[in-house]
Structure formats: C-alpha cells, structure tokens
Design a protein around this motif. Structure first.
Motif, PDB file in Angstrom:
ATOM      1  N   PRO A   1      46.305  27.090  30.504  1.00  0.00           N
ATOM      2  CA  PRO A   1      45.213  27.421  29.595  1.00  0.00           C
ATOM      3  C   PRO A   1      44.907  28.920  29.606  1.00  0.00           C
ATOM      4  CG  PRO A   1      44.352  26.479  31.604  1.00  0.00           C
ATOM      5  CD  PRO A   1      45.844  26.347  31.700  1.00  0.00           C
ATOM      6  N   ALA A   2      44.411  29.403  28.507  1.00  0.00           N
ATOM      7  CA  ALA A   2      44.149  30.832  28.357  1.00  0.00           C
ATOM      8  C   ALA A   2      42.921  31.247  29.166  1.00  0.00           C
ATOM      9  CB  ALA A   2      43.930  31.166  26.883  1.00  0.00           C
ATOM     10  N   PRO A   3      42.980  32.380  29.841  1.00  0.00           N
ATOM     11  CA  PRO A   3      41.809  32.880  30.568  1.00  0.00           C
ATOM     12  C   PRO A   3      40.785  33.447  29.586  1.00  0.00           C
ATOM     13  CG  PRO A   3      43.549  34.503  30.646  1.00  0.00           C
ATOM     14  CD  PRO A   3      44.138  33.295  29.971  1.00  0.00           C
ATOM     15  N   THR A   4      39.547  33.521  30.014  1.00  0.00           N
ATOM     16  CA  THR A   4      38.494  34.136  29.204  1.00  0.00           C
ATOM     17  C   THR A   4      38.491  35.634  29.496  1.00  0.00           C
ATOM     18  OG1 THR A   4      37.135  32.149  29.265  1.00  0.00           O
ATOM     19  CG2 THR A   4      36.020  34.215  28.733  1.00  0.00           C
TER      20      THR A   4
ATOM     21  N   ARG B   1      46.433  34.814  37.974  1.00  0.00           N
ATOM     22  CA  ARG B   1      45.646  33.713  38.539  1.00  0.00           C
ATOM     23  C   ARG B   1      44.233  33.630  37.984  1.00  0.00           C
ATOM     24  NH1 ARG B   1      44.023  33.622  43.401  1.00  0.00           N
ATOM     25  NH2 ARG B   1      44.468  35.758  44.110  1.00  0.00           N
ATOM     26  N   ALA B   2      43.744  34.720  37.406  1.00  0.00           N
ATOM     27  CA  ALA B   2      42.349  34.774  36.972  1.00  0.00           C
ATOM     28  C   ALA B   2      42.064  33.813  35.818  1.00  0.00           C
ATOM     29  CB  ALA B   2      41.988  36.199  36.556  1.00  0.00           C
ATOM     30  N   VAL B   3      40.900  33.176  35.872  1.00  0.00           N
ATOM     31  CA  VAL B   3      40.459  32.315  34.776  1.00  0.00           C
ATOM     32  C   VAL B   3      39.450  33.048  33.893  1.00  0.00           C
ATOM     33  CG1 VAL B   3      40.866  30.183  36.052  1.00  0.00           C
ATOM     34  CG2 VAL B   3      38.628  31.291  36.220  1.00  0.00           C
ATOM     35  N   GLU B   4      38.914  34.155  34.405  1.00  0.00           N
ATOM     36  CA  GLU B   4      37.996  34.984  33.631  1.00  0.00           C
ATOM     37  C   GLU B   4      38.114  36.423  34.100  1.00  0.00           C
ATOM     38  OE1 GLU B   4      33.247  35.374  32.393  1.00  0.00           O
ATOM     39  OE2 GLU B   4      33.877  33.920  33.909  1.00  0.00           O
ATOM     40  N   MET B   5      38.097  37.357  33.138  1.00  0.00           N
ATOM     41  CA  MET B   5      38.153  38.776  33.468  1.00  0.00           C
ATOM     42  C   MET B   5      37.058  39.517  32.706  1.00  0.00           C
ATOM     43  SD  MET B   5      42.214  39.680  33.453  1.00  0.00           S
ATOM     44  CE  MET B   5      43.419  38.361  33.497  1.00  0.00           C
ATOM     45  N   LEU B   6      36.323  40.352  33.426  1.00  0.00           N
ATOM     46  CA  LEU B   6      35.297  41.196  32.843  1.00  0.00           C
ATOM     47  C   LEU B   6      35.773  42.634  32.987  1.00  0.00           C
ATOM     48  CD1 LEU B   6      32.209  39.490  34.568  1.00  0.00           C
ATOM     49  CD2 LEU B   6      33.316  38.874  32.403  1.00  0.00           C
ATOM     50  N   LEU B   7      36.014  43.319  31.876  1.00  0.00           N
ATOM     51  CA  LEU B   7      36.705  44.603  31.913  1.00  0.00           C
ATOM     52  C   LEU B   7      35.985  45.653  31.061  1.00  0.00           C
ATOM     53  CD1 LEU B   7      40.137  42.915  31.246  1.00  0.00           C
ATOM     54  CD2 LEU B   7      39.323  43.673  33.489  1.00  0.00           C
TER      55      LEU B   7
ATOM     56  N   LEU C   1      37.587  40.038  38.343  1.00  0.00           N
ATOM     57  CA  LEU C   1      38.518  38.944  38.072  1.00  0.00           C
ATOM     58  C   LEU C   1      38.050  37.709  38.842  1.00  0.00           C
ATOM     59  CD1 LEU C   1      40.149  41.483  37.254  1.00  0.00           C
ATOM     60  CD2 LEU C   1      42.188  40.344  38.105  1.00  0.00           C
ATOM     61  N   LYS C   2      37.837  36.601  38.121  1.00  0.00           N
ATOM     62  CA  LYS C   2      37.379  35.359  38.729  1.00  0.00           C
ATOM     63  C   LYS C   2      38.505  34.335  38.735  1.00  0.00           C
ATOM     64  CE  LYS C   2      32.648  36.092  37.028  1.00  0.00           C
ATOM     65  NZ  LYS C   2      31.494  35.471  36.308  1.00  0.00           N
ATOM     66  N   PHE C   3      38.580  33.556  39.830  1.00  0.00           N
ATOM     67  CA  PHE C   3      39.665  32.605  40.010  1.00  0.00           C
ATOM     68  C   PHE C   3      39.169  31.165  40.002  1.00  0.00           C
ATOM     69  CE2 PHE C   3      40.574  36.531  42.436  1.00  0.00           C
ATOM     70  CZ  PHE C   3      41.559  37.040  41.592  1.00  0.00           C
ATOM     71  N   ALA C   4      40.098  30.234  39.813  1.00  0.00           N
ATOM     72  CA  ALA C   4      39.752  28.827  39.646  1.00  0.00           C
ATOM     73  C   ALA C   4      39.075  28.222  40.873  1.00  0.00           C
ATOM     74  CB  ALA C   4      41.010  28.025  39.297  1.00  0.00           C
ATOM     75  N   ASP C   5      39.331  28.779  42.061  1.00  0.00           N
ATOM     76  CA  ASP C   5      38.736  28.219  43.278  1.00  0.00           C
ATOM     77  C   ASP C   5      37.337  28.741  43.552  1.00  0.00           C
ATOM     78  OD1 ASP C   5      39.245  30.815  44.021  1.00  0.00           O
ATOM     79  OD2 ASP C   5      40.577  30.329  45.696  1.00  0.00           O
ATOM     80  N   GLY C   6      36.782  29.497  42.600  1.00  0.00           N
ATOM     81  CA  GLY C   6      35.426  30.007  42.759  1.00  0.00           C
ATOM     82  C   GLY C   6      35.341  31.378  43.389  1.00  0.00           C
ATOM     83  N   THR C   7      36.460  31.910  43.873  1.00  0.00           N
ATOM     84  CA  THR C   7      36.461  33.249  44.439  1.00  0.00           C
ATOM     85  C   THR C   7      36.656  34.282  43.334  1.00  0.00           C
ATOM     86  OG1 THR C   7      38.861  33.214  44.841  1.00  0.00           O
ATOM     87  CG2 THR C   7      37.405  32.407  46.607  1.00  0.00           C
ATOM     88  N   ALA C   8      36.471  35.549  43.669  1.00  0.00           N
ATOM     89  CA  ALA C   8      36.620  36.621  42.688  1.00  0.00           C
ATOM     90  C   ALA C   8      36.892  37.925  43.411  1.00  0.00           C
ATOM     91  CB  ALA C   8      35.370  36.739  41.823  1.00  0.00           C
ATOM     92  N   ILE C   9      37.340  38.904  42.667  1.00  0.00           N
ATOM     93  CA  ILE C   9      37.540  40.246  43.207  1.00  0.00           C
ATOM     94  C   ILE C   9      37.129  41.240  42.133  1.00  0.00           C
ATOM     95  CG2 ILE C   9      39.954  40.404  42.454  1.00  0.00           C
ATOM     96  CD1 ILE C   9      40.496  41.995  45.045  1.00  0.00           C
ATOM     97  N   GLY C  10      36.499  42.327  42.548  1.00  0.00           N
ATOM     98  CA  GLY C  10      36.028  43.301  41.571  1.00  0.00           C
ATOM     99  C   GLY C  10      36.161  44.715  42.091  1.00  0.00           C
ATOM    100  N   ARG C  11      36.067  45.650  41.170  1.00  0.00           N
ATOM    101  CA  ARG C  11      36.155  47.055  41.547  1.00  0.00           C
ATOM    102  C   ARG C  11      35.449  47.910  40.510  1.00  0.00           C
ATOM    103  NH1 ARG C  11      39.026  51.817  41.267  1.00  0.00           N
ATOM    104  NH2 ARG C  11      40.136  51.140  39.414  1.00  0.00           N
ATOM    105  N   SER C  12      34.809  48.966  40.982  1.00  0.00           N
ATOM    106  CA  SER C  12      34.176  49.932  40.090  1.00  0.00           C
ATOM    107  C   SER C  12      34.315  51.312  40.707  1.00  0.00           C
ATOM    108  CB  SER C  12      32.686  49.604  39.897  1.00  0.00           C
ATOM    109  OG  SER C  12      32.029  50.655  39.199  1.00  0.00           O
ATOM    110  N   GLU C  13      34.615  52.287  39.873  1.00  0.00           N
ATOM    111  CA  GLU C  13      34.747  53.649  40.388  1.00  0.00           C
ATOM    112  C   GLU C  13      33.422  54.166  40.925  1.00  0.00           C
ATOM    113  OE1 GLU C  13      36.484  56.295  37.599  1.00  0.00           O
ATOM    114  OE2 GLU C  13      38.382  55.203  37.474  1.00  0.00           O
ATOM    115  N   GLY C  14      32.325  53.614  40.417  1.00  0.00           N
ATOM    116  CA  GLY C  14      31.010  54.124  40.796  1.00  0.00           C
ATOM    117  C   GLY C  14      30.303  53.325  41.869  1.00  0.00           C
ATOM    118  N   ALA C  15      30.966  52.344  42.476  1.00  0.00           N
ATOM    119  CA  ALA C  15      30.318  51.531  43.501  1.00  0.00           C
ATOM    120  C   ALA C  15      31.280  51.230  44.637  1.00  0.00           C
ATOM    121  CB  ALA C  15      29.828  50.219  42.889  1.00  0.00           C
ATOM    122  N   PHE C  16      30.743  51.115  45.835  1.00  0.00           N
ATOM    123  CA  PHE C  16      31.526  50.738  47.018  1.00  0.00           C
ATOM    124  C   PHE C  16      32.706  51.697  47.243  1.00  0.00           C
ATOM    125  CE2 PHE C  16      30.086  46.835  44.753  1.00  0.00           C
ATOM    126  CZ  PHE C  16      28.979  46.557  45.565  1.00  0.00           C
ATOM    127  N   ASN C  17      32.498  52.957  46.924  1.00  0.00           N
ATOM    128  CA  ASN C  17      33.528  53.998  47.095  1.00  0.00           C
ATOM    129  C   ASN C  17      34.816  53.683  46.343  1.00  0.00           C
ATOM    130  OD1 ASN C  17      31.971  55.630  48.936  1.00  0.00           O
ATOM    131  ND2 ASN C  17      32.404  54.117  50.532  1.00  0.00           N
TER     132      ASN C  17
END
Length: 281
Positions: A163-166, A107-113, A224-240
């Motif tokens: 369409p291809a995600p960024t 579902r993601a339109v953009e991914m930062l990895l 991961l960002k989605f077309a409706d403007g929402t997103a979800i993220g995770r980092s081992e070093g933040a937010f436990n």
C-alpha cells in the motif's frame, strides 16, 4: 568504451558493509573467467572495458553494474552464477547513506517533509537533481554526479509502493522560483510537482515568502513513521541536527511541522500557486 568512462561500476567506499559482498562477486568473476579459459585482456576486449577496470572488479575494489554482470555471465557461460548477484550490486552501487535512507523510506507508512532550500529529493526530476549535484563546490567528478543522481532517482520507488505511504510535503516559495539549470529545468520540475500533487496519498503545500510568522525558520524537517508505531525524525534546527526517535523528541518535531502546515497555503491554493509560477516562465 574505455575505463575512463565510468560504465562498469563505482569504487567501494572504505569500511562499507557491502565490501565483503563486492569482494565475493569479484572472486566469482575471476573463477568464472579462468574456468572459461578467458584472459583479462580477452574479457576486456569482449566487454569493451579497460583491463584495469576488470582487475579492480576482480579484486573487489569496484562495484560492477548489474548490466556488467549480465554481459559477463553470457560471455563466460557462468550459468547464471554472476547474474544472481545483479540485485545485490544494484543496491550496492548507491552510497551507504543513500541506501540507509532508502531503507527507512521503504518502510515508512507516513512521511512529514518540509524543504526550505531545494525541492525535496523525492519530488525532484532527474534534470533538477543533476543540476543540484553539478553545482556542488568543490566540483564533483562526473561519475559521482551520475551515481548520486541515480541513487536519488531510485528512492522515488516509494511512489510505486503498495500500500502507498501517506506523504506530506511543504515547500518554501523560493524553491519553486529559483531556476536551477535554467527555466526549462524549472518548468519541467513544476510540471512534475503538479503531477505528484494529484496522487491521493500526497499532500503538497507551499509556504509563501510573505508570511510574518513561520515555524520552520530553523530549517528543514523530516519525520518518518513506521507500521510498528515507531518513528524517526530530524531537523536542522533541533537536537543539533541529529536523528531522534524518542516519543518526546518526535512530539516536538511533529508540533513544529503541524504549525508549518497550518501557516502554509492549503493544498488547493498551493496547486494554484504552482500553476501561476509555471505560467510566468
């Protein structure tokens, strides 16, 4: 081909939401078999699988491969009733956590990895992925290695979307140099990275080991960002290490990721770096 070779499918994970579907398929297989006047031993011999395997599938304890359903549909003259569940079983055969991740990536339109220990899963070759799972301790069973490898490769369908995600990837230098599985595996992996880097929707950067400042020292990051403007993220070093979706928390991850990209080599410099690493093998 006996049941010791895990070709018919995989066991259902306890509590998995796909369990009722697998059980329904098992009951349907039994109904079709009995309607055709075929016994379990007869179907076992015709299919080339052990009798216990057939019974486990009929009980709903085993997820049948799509190929198994296709063959059984033909043998039992099920008129496409078994074959109708092939796509469901294709998805069900992957572990629950992988299915959930693949759904988000789909579902993601953009991914930062950002990856710090291994090449990111979406960038891995089959040989590299298999090596990663074969190195796990305690050792994984061969069928688990096969299942996990297939599941990770299936996620790469994200590159075929329209369409291809960024997609933005930043990889630590060490992940390009550690020869998991031997130099030939690494060589093919680096060649694959160069191929992916040519895609117009992909940005691939390398974080050199000699950087004196590094915003990613706390570990991998995914947003991961989605077309409706929402997103979800995770980092081992933040937010436990837990997934976050609030704008405030996501802003922190994006700020950190932005600093990582700024500190890494540019995409063009990164491509040259990978080519040099490839030349040293």
């Amino acid at each position: 081909m006996g049941e010791g070779v895990d070709e018919a499918g995989w066991d259902v994970e306890p509590g998995d939401e796909i369990e009722p579907v697998v059980q329904a398929v098992g009951r349907l297989l039994k109904v079709c078999r009995e309607a055709a006047g075929v016994s379990v031993p007869e179907l076992s011999e015709a299919m080339g699988y052990g009798e216990d395997m057939i019974r486990k599938i009929e009980r709903g304890a085993r997820i049948p491969r799509p190929e198994f359903l296709d063959r059984a549909d033909q043998l039992l003259k099920a008129q496409g009733h078994l074959r109708a569940f092939m796509e469901d079983m294709k998805r069900a055969r992957y572990p629950k956590k992988v299915r959930e991740l693949a759904e988000l990536e789909g579902r993601a339109v953009e991914m930062l990895l950002y990856g710090s220990h291994n090449i990111h899963g979406l960038l891995q070759t089959p040989e590299y992925t298999r090596t990663i799972f074969e190195m796990r301790q305690p050792a994984l069973a061969e069928d688990v290695v096969e299942r996990e490898t297939a599941a990770r490769m299936a996620r790469k369908a994200v590159f075929e979307r329209e369409p291809a995600p960024t997609l933005g990837f930043v990889q630590e230098q060490v992940t390009l140099e550690r020869p998991y599985g031997g130099k030939m595996v690494l060589r093919r992996q680096l060649e694959h990275l160069l191929e992916v880097a040519q895609l117009r929707n992909v940005t691939l950067q390398v974080m050199p080991t000699d950087r004196e400042e590094h915003a990613g020292a706390a570990g991998p990051i995914e947003v991961l960002k989605f077309a409706d403007g929402t997103a979800i993220g995770r980092s081992e070093g933040a937010f436990n290490g837990r997934p976050v979706s609030s704008p405030k928390d996501l802003r922190i991850l994006e700020l950190c990721y932005g600093m990582i990209r700024a500190q890494a080599l540019t995409p063009r410099e990164s491509q040259a770096f990978i080519e040099q690493a490839l030349g040293r093998l």
